[in-house]
Design a protein around this motif. Structure first.
Motif, mmCIF file in Angstrom:
data_model
loop_
_atom_site.group_PDB
_atom_site.id
_atom_site.type_symbol
_atom_site.label_atom_id
_atom_site.label_comp_id
_atom_site.label_asym_id
_atom_site.label_seq_id
_atom_site.Cartn_x
_atom_site.Cartn_y
_atom_site.Cartn_z
ATOM 1 N N ARG A 60 1.098 -1.173 -0.038
ATOM 2 C CA ARG A 60 0.053 -0.056 -0.059
ATOM 3 C C ARG A 60 0.828 1.215 0.046
ATOM 4 O O ARG A 60 1.641 1.274 1.032
ATOM 5 C CB ARG A 60 -0.980 -0.129 1.263
ATOM 6 N N ARG A 61 0.842 2.027 -1.138
ATOM 7 C CA ARG A 61 1.513 3.261 -0.962
ATOM 8 C C ARG A 61 0.755 4.409 -0.995
ATOM 9 O O ARG A 61 -0.432 4.512 -1.842
ATOM 10 C CB ARG A 61 2.366 3.158 -2.425
ATOM 11 N N LEU A 62 1.051 5.323 -0.439
ATOM 12 C CA LEU A 62 0.052 6.577 -0.267
ATOM 13 C C LEU A 62 0.600 7.867 -1.227
ATOM 14 O O LEU A 62 1.824 7.437 -1.752
ATOM 15 C CB LEU A 62 0.386 7.299 1.338
ATOM 16 N N LYS A 63 -0.313 8.103 -1.650
ATOM 17 C CA LYS A 63 -0.092 9.223 -2.831
ATOM 18 C C LYS A 63 1.025 10.326 -2.274
ATOM 19 O O LYS A 63 1.903 10.620 -3.281
ATOM 20 C CB LYS A 63 -1.300 10.005 -3.040
ATOM 21 N N GLU A 64 1.059 10.800 -1.201
ATOM 22 C CA GLU A 64 1.857 11.506 -0.877
ATOM 23 C C GLU A 64 3.577 10.938 -0.820
ATOM 24 O O GLU A 64 4.476 11.730 -1.311
ATOM 25 C CB GLU A 64 2.029 11.934 0.572
ATOM 26 N N THR A 65 3.632 9.679 -0.661
ATOM 27 C CA THR A 65 4.922 9.030 -0.807
ATOM 28 C C THR A 65 5.187 8.876 -2.498
ATOM 29 O O THR A 65 6.548 9.178 -2.807
ATOM 30 C CB THR A 65 5.037 7.578 -0.225
ATOM 31 N N VAL A 66 4.423 8.663 -3.056
ATOM 32 C CA VAL A 66 4.820 8.307 -4.492
ATOM 33 C C VAL A 66 4.928 9.708 -5.322
ATOM 34 O O VAL A 66 5.828 9.658 -5.951
ATOM 35 C CB VAL A 66 3.615 7.546 -5.229
ATOM 36 N N GLU A 67 4.126 10.600 -4.801
ATOM 37 C CA GLU A 67 4.593 12.070 -5.536
ATOM 38 C C GLU A 67 5.807 12.407 -5.233
ATOM 39 O O GLU A 67 6.343 13.158 -6.035
ATOM 40 C CB GLU A 67 3.549 13.048 -4.980
ATOM 41 N N LYS A 68 6.591 12.249 -4.164
ATOM 42 C CA LYS A 68 7.894 12.647 -3.910
ATOM 43 C C LYS A 68 8.928 11.883 -4.832
ATOM 44 O O LYS A 68 9.988 12.376 -4.978
ATOM 45 C CB LYS A 68 8.343 12.733 -2.443
ATOM 46 N N LEU A 69 8.666 10.624 -5.221
ATOM 47 C CA LEU A 69 9.425 9.952 -5.912
ATOM 48 C C LEU A 69 9.511 10.216 -7.629
ATOM 49 O O LEU A 69 10.328 9.768 -7.986
ATOM 50 C CB LEU A 69 9.075 8.628 -5.741
ATOM 51 N N LEU A 70 8.310 10.800 -8.015
ATOM 52 C CA LEU A 70 8.212 11.245 -9.180
ATOM 53 C C LEU A 70 8.959 12.545 -9.755
ATOM 54 O O LEU A 70 9.008 13.320 -8.820
ATOM 55 C CB LEU A 70 6.822 11.298 -9.610
ATOM 56 N N PRO A 71 9.541 12.301 -10.917
ATOM 57 C CA PRO A 71 10.052 13.707 -11.330
ATOM 58 C C PRO A 71 8.926 14.751 -11.614
ATOM 59 O O PRO A 71 7.764 14.458 -12.008
ATOM 60 C CB PRO A 71 10.827 13.314 -12.645
ATOM 61 N N ARG A 72 9.429 16.016 -11.684
ATOM 62 C CA ARG A 72 8.483 17.130 -12.093
ATOM 63 C C ARG A 72 7.799 16.791 -13.383
ATOM 64 O O ARG A 72 8.607 16.467 -14.298
ATOM 65 C CB ARG A 72 8.959 18.551 -11.955
ATOM 66 N N LYS A 73 6.486 17.134 -13.531
ATOM 67 C CA LYS A 73 5.980 16.870 -15.035
ATOM 68 C C LYS A 73 6.325 17.965 -15.750
ATOM 69 O O LYS A 73 6.226 19.316 -15.517
ATOM 70 C CB LYS A 73 4.438 16.844 -14.825
ATOM 71 N N ILE A 74 6.769 17.816 -16.980
ATOM 72 C CA ILE A 74 7.316 18.886 -18.189
ATOM 73 C C ILE A 74 5.827 18.908 -19.010
ATOM 74 O O ILE A 74 5.714 17.826 -19.603
ATOM 75 C CB ILE A 74 8.303 18.622 -18.804
ATOM 76 N N GLU A 75 5.393 19.838 -19.015
ATOM 77 C CA GLU A 75 4.103 20.184 -20.184
ATOM 78 C C GLU A 75 4.556 20.982 -21.001
ATOM 79 O O GLU A 75 5.064 22.145 -21.042
ATOM 80 C CB GLU A 75 2.920 20.690 -19.396
ATOM 81 N N THR A 76 4.323 20.315 -22.443
ATOM 82 C CA THR A 76 4.512 21.188 -23.597
ATOM 83 C C THR A 76 3.413 21.433 -24.494
ATOM 84 O O THR A 76 2.914 20.600 -25.029
ATOM 85 C CB THR A 76 5.991 20.423 -24.405
ATOM 86 N N LYS A 77 3.130 22.606 -24.872
ATOM 87 C CA LYS A 77 1.941 22.994 -25.542
ATOM 88 C C LYS A 77 2.470 23.470 -27.028
ATOM 89 O O LYS A 77 3.341 24.206 -27.134
ATOM 90 C CB LYS A 77 0.987 23.866 -25.067
#
Length: 88
Positions: A60-77
């Protein structure tokens, strides 16, 4: 494997657990009788045992824990003009 596709069906849960440990859960009848959601039957002692058993298999992984492990999202329009066939 994942229990993501489990659809609130206790027989499906039993089948997946039986696949992992056929020596422990060899017969689905006691499992069905103990957890018959359609008849609103749940044996409390067996539910506690089942919860402990599932704890061995589930992460069971909490969203708060997983978010810290993910790189920042890069959005290109990118704006592209419509072709003649796309314009009505």
């Amino acid at each position: 494997f994942t229990l993501l596709y489990l659809q609130n069906n206790m027989v499906e849960l039993w089948a997946m657990l039986n696949y992992l440990h056929p020596d422990i859960l060899d017969d689905k009848t006691p499992f069905q009788n103990s957890f018959n959601i359609s008849l609103n039957v749940v044996e409390k002692k067996k539910l506690e045992y089942g919860h402990k058993l599932l704890g061995l298999f589930m992460i069971r992984r909490l969203k708060e824990t997983v978010e810290k492990l993910l790189p920042r999202k890069i959005e290109t329009k990118i704006f592209c003009p419509l072709s003649k066939t796309q314009i009505f």
